[in-house]
Motif scaffolding. Structure first.
Motif, PDB file in Angstrom:
ATOM      1  N   ALA A   1      -4.987   7.632  -2.167  1.00 55.96           N
ATOM      2  CA  ALA A   1      -4.700   6.502  -0.985  1.00 55.96           C
ATOM      3  C   ALA A   1      -3.837   6.682   0.169  1.00 55.96           C
ATOM      4  N   LEU A   2      -3.417   7.850   0.226  1.00 55.90           N
ATOM      5  CA  LEU A   2      -2.573   8.424   1.487  1.00 55.90           C
ATOM      6  C   LEU A   2      -3.501   8.353   2.742  1.00 55.90           C
TER       7      LEU A   2
ATOM      8  N   HIS B   1       0.855  -1.229  -0.087  1.00 54.46           N
ATOM      9  CA  HIS B   1      -0.065   0.154  -0.185  1.00 54.46           C
ATOM     10  C   HIS B   1       0.910   1.148  -0.054  1.00 54.46           C
ATOM     11  N   GLY B   2       2.073   1.151   0.825  1.00 49.36           N
ATOM     12  CA  GLY B   2       2.988   2.367   0.901  1.00 49.36           C
ATOM     13  C   GLY B   2       3.608   2.671  -0.490  1.00 49.36           C
TER      14      GLY B   2
ATOM     15  N   ALA C   1       3.298   5.989  -3.114  1.00 49.94           N
ATOM     16  CA  ALA C   1       4.694   6.402  -3.369  1.00 49.94           C
ATOM     17  C   ALA C   1       4.767   6.520  -4.995  1.00 49.94           C
ATOM     18  N   THR C   2       3.932   5.566  -5.770  1.00 46.20           N
ATOM     19  CA  THR C   2       3.957   5.950  -7.089  1.00 46.20           C
ATOM     20  C   THR C   2       2.926   6.988  -7.721  1.00 46.20           C
ATOM     21  N   GLY C   3       2.233   7.792  -6.740  1.00 42.05           N
ATOM     22  CA  GLY C   3       1.554   8.895  -7.171  1.00 42.05           C
ATOM     23  C   GLY C   3      -0.156   8.624  -6.861  1.00 42.05           C
TER      24      GLY C   3
END
Length: 99
Positions: free
Chosen positions: A48-49, A37-38, A42-44
């Motif tokens: 989802a943050l 999930h992290g 991190a891929t944009g």
């Protein structure tokens, strides 16, 4: 209606441990999901943050539930604290006031 006759059924000890089948594998699976999930965030995937951060609160709730369950099962604060690497007092202060 139960057909069990209490006088013939042996009492189960309060602290009888459940057989642990796959705790290590289950915990590793959960860690992999959280890391994935992290990486996704991190891929944009900024949307989802918030969900990733909310997992922290869910994890705290799950730990509290687990500790209360262990206490109800008969484990002492000292035993719980020892597993977590903290004192019994610290464990009791952290989770002792939960309902």
């Amino acid at each position: 209606m139960s057909t069990v006759k209490p006088t013939l059924t042996p009492c189960v000890p309060r602290r009888k441990r459940r057989d642990v089948v796959e705790n290590d594998e289950f915990a590793a699976f959960a860690r992999r999901i959280i890391r994935a999930h992290g990486r996704r965030v991190a891929t944009g995937d900024v949307e989802a943050l918030r969900d990733l951060v909310a997992l922290s609160a869910n994890l705290d709730d799950a730990i509290g539930e687990a500790v209360l369950g262990l206490r109800a099962f008969g484990y002492s604060w000292a035993e719980i604290g020892a597993r977590l690497g903290i004192s019994r007092q610290a464990a009791q202060q952290r989770w002792g006031g939960q309902p």
